[in-house]
Design a protein around this motif. Sequence first.
Motif, mmCIF file in Angstrom:
data_model
loop_
_atom_site.group_PDB
_atom_site.id
_atom_site.type_symbol
_atom_site.label_atom_id
_atom_site.label_comp_id
_atom_site.label_asym_id
_atom_site.label_seq_id
_atom_site.Cartn_x
_atom_site.Cartn_y
_atom_site.Cartn_z
ATOM 1 N N ILE A 9 -11.070 -9.066 19.426
ATOM 2 C CA ILE A 9 -11.446 -9.752 18.092
ATOM 3 C C ILE A 9 -11.716 -8.518 16.944
ATOM 4 N N VAL A 10 -11.096 -9.283 15.907
ATOM 5 C CA VAL A 10 -11.099 -8.292 14.645
ATOM 6 C C VAL A 10 -11.977 -8.946 13.575
ATOM 7 N N THR A 11 -12.844 -8.124 13.015
ATOM 8 C CA THR A 11 -13.829 -8.198 11.841
ATOM 9 C C THR A 11 -13.205 -8.016 10.656
ATOM 10 N N ARG A 12 -13.061 -9.212 9.911
ATOM 11 C CA ARG A 12 -12.421 -9.153 8.413
ATOM 12 C C ARG A 12 -13.383 -9.542 7.462
ATOM 13 N N THR A 13 -13.118 -9.091 6.239
ATOM 14 C CA THR A 13 -13.866 -9.698 4.877
ATOM 15 C C THR A 13 -12.860 -10.219 3.873
ATOM 16 N N PHE A 14 -13.355 -10.853 3.169
ATOM 17 C CA PHE A 14 -12.343 -11.360 2.263
ATOM 18 C C PHE A 14 -12.135 -10.828 0.909
ATOM 19 N N VAL A 15 -10.951 -10.787 0.498
ATOM 20 C CA VAL A 15 -10.628 -9.963 -0.643
ATOM 21 C C VAL A 15 -10.026 -10.784 -1.726
ATOM 22 N N GLU A 16 -10.186 -10.528 -3.029
ATOM 23 C CA GLU A 16 -9.108 -11.297 -3.984
ATOM 24 C C GLU A 16 -8.841 -10.504 -5.091
ATOM 25 N N GLU A 17 -7.643 -10.295 -5.367
ATOM 26 C CA GLU A 17 -7.052 -9.155 -6.312
ATOM 27 C C GLU A 17 -6.277 -9.723 -7.266
ATOM 28 N N GLU A 18 -6.459 -9.426 -8.651
ATOM 29 C CA GLU A 18 -5.463 -9.832 -9.698
ATOM 30 C C GLU A 18 -5.141 -8.392 -10.319
ATOM 31 N N ARG A 19 -3.753 -8.824 -10.386
ATOM 32 C CA ARG A 19 -2.910 -7.457 -11.222
ATOM 33 C C ARG A 19 -2.133 -8.108 -12.213
ATOM 34 N N ALA A 20 -2.095 -7.653 -13.346
ATOM 35 C CA ALA A 20 -1.071 -8.092 -14.545
ATOM 36 C C ALA A 20 -0.658 -6.649 -15.155
ATOM 37 N N GLU A 21 0.584 -6.589 -15.337
ATOM 38 C CA GLU A 21 1.053 -5.407 -15.927
ATOM 39 C C GLU A 21 1.999 -5.510 -16.761
ATOM 40 N N ASP A 22 2.217 -5.105 -18.085
ATOM 41 C CA ASP A 22 3.116 -5.054 -18.902
ATOM 42 C C ASP A 22 3.735 -3.428 -19.076
ATOM 43 N N SER A 23 4.995 -3.496 -18.925
ATOM 44 C CA SER A 23 5.794 -1.981 -18.892
ATOM 45 C C SER A 23 6.870 -2.255 -20.144
ATOM 46 N N HIS A 51 5.799 3.044 -21.788
ATOM 47 C CA HIS A 51 4.373 2.702 -22.280
ATOM 48 C C HIS A 51 4.045 1.403 -21.229
ATOM 49 N N SER A 52 2.921 1.422 -20.347
ATOM 50 C CA SER A 52 2.508 0.437 -19.605
ATOM 51 C C SER A 52 0.849 0.436 -19.543
ATOM 52 N N LYS A 53 0.339 -1.056 -19.279
ATOM 53 C CA LYS A 53 -0.767 -1.322 -19.410
ATOM 54 C C LYS A 53 -0.968 -2.273 -18.168
ATOM 55 N N VAL A 101 -5.675 0.124 -17.057
ATOM 56 C CA VAL A 101 -5.255 1.315 -17.289
ATOM 57 C C VAL A 101 -3.905 1.310 -18.093
ATOM 58 N N THR A 102 -3.761 2.446 -18.924
ATOM 59 C CA THR A 102 -2.874 2.440 -20.017
ATOM 60 C C THR A 102 -2.327 3.812 -19.581
ATOM 61 N N ASN A 103 -0.980 3.985 -19.612
ATOM 62 C CA ASN A 103 -0.212 5.053 -19.364
ATOM 63 C C ASN A 103 0.930 5.166 -20.328
ATOM 64 N N ASP A 104 0.971 6.390 -20.937
ATOM 65 C CA ASP A 104 2.209 6.557 -21.727
ATOM 66 C C ASP A 104 2.820 7.901 -21.469
ATOM 67 N N ARG A 105 4.169 7.678 -21.202
ATOM 68 C CA ARG A 105 5.064 8.904 -20.877
ATOM 69 C C ARG A 105 6.004 9.245 -21.724
ATOM 70 N N LEU A 106 6.469 10.432 -21.915
ATOM 71 C CA LEU A 106 7.574 10.854 -22.701
ATOM 72 C C LEU A 106 8.411 11.889 -21.781
ATOM 73 N N GLY A 107 9.618 11.959 -21.703
ATOM 74 C CA GLY A 107 10.544 12.723 -20.978
ATOM 75 C C GLY A 107 11.757 13.496 -21.847
ATOM 76 N N ILE A 108 11.993 14.390 -22.220
ATOM 77 C CA ILE A 108 12.992 14.981 -23.048
ATOM 78 C C ILE A 108 13.882 15.891 -22.266
ATOM 79 N N TYR A 109 15.155 15.615 -22.060
ATOM 80 C CA TYR A 109 15.884 16.664 -21.267
ATOM 81 C C TYR A 109 17.223 17.100 -21.919
ATOM 82 N N LEU A 110 17.475 18.185 -21.239
ATOM 83 C CA LEU A 110 18.907 18.904 -21.885
ATOM 84 C C LEU A 110 19.677 19.395 -20.700
#
Length: 391
Positions: A9-23, A51-53, A101-110
């Motif tokens: 017998i496993v004991t469980r609990t209910f979870v509801e998750e909503e996630r929206a992402e713009d990148s 840039h992602s939110k 959550v907001t993320n901003d990232r910049l990469g420059i390479y040579l």
Amino acid sequence: FLIDENTGIVTRTFVEEERAEDSFTLYTNVEGKLATGKIDHNLLFGVDLNHSKTDLSTRFDPFPLNSSNPNLAFIDIFDPDYDEFPSPDADEIDFFNNDDVTNDRLGIYLQDKIDLLDNLILLAGLRYDTFDQTTTNNLDNSEVSQDSDAFTPRVGIVYQPIEAISLYTNYSQSFNPQPFLYNRSADGSLLEPESGEGFEVGVKAEIVTNRLAATAAYFNITKENVATEDRFNPFAAVVVQEQQSQGIEFDLTGEIQPGWNIIASYAYIDSEVTEDDNADFIGSRFPNIPENSASLWTTYEIQQGDFKGFGMGLGLNYVGERQGGLPNRFEVDSYFLTNAALFYNRQNWQLRLNADNLFDVDFIESADTSSVRNIYVGRPFVVRGSISVQL
């Protein structure tokens, strides 16, 4: 999550998750060739911008027995009845988290590929990364932020003593912010970025010129600040100070005979925690990394006659035992899978039928640092059909 091993017998609990992402991501680079005297250069300059939110909310009661609206459910894992406990109204369960959550990232390479001699090539590069991350807790209107940057070099050498043999070595460093779901400690602060360095030395040989090649390599990779689940708080993360992986790899790729292609590989990996404030972690293998693994995929396509374009493929995949949990608390068994395919190529289109896990083997595909979640059962026997057209 609790289980009675005697009754199943496993004991469980209910979870509801909503996630929206713009990148929004931009990759751009410029390549050019030039010469300094008798030395040729192939220069590569690039910029990565992202840039992602992410909006993430979870309705979950971590203490369901103490709740005014208990949302527990029980299920017999050997005889499950999924309708016995209907899902509650999610609005009656309080938010466990509600973050933006907001993320901003910049990469420059040579990078410069330098032909020092006809049989000697030097590759040298430098990358700069900077990121800014902000997490807003909509439940209490609090905010935590983090910004960091780093320069990471890369250098490699390829030497051909004879045309069919290439000896190579390379060294590189890495720098990455922690993954979104493993970036917060128990006190709510953001974890420091992960960094690493590694080197590789190997040899590539052409067994059949321009057709069949073999590669053998030794590698050694060290990572610092590797995020993992906090074993005392499953809703937070901690970092392992240092993890080291070293091993050998063998690969064989190409065409054995006209129409007969092969991709084969073998890897031995020794991966363990080498430094940490928690002495129990030191010496533990990192979860889900087998010491031994091997794969083979070979296909044959009829080259002429009435059945030209018809072909078949056979794949074998072996994954050795893996450890789970940090410190290691259980072992996941090895598995061996057989896959097959039938296909027909005609001009610019292909008809294909794949059979995965042909003998319906029961296996665990992956384990994690936790011993109670993120342990995934592998897919059973599956047949997939596809049609592809090249325009």
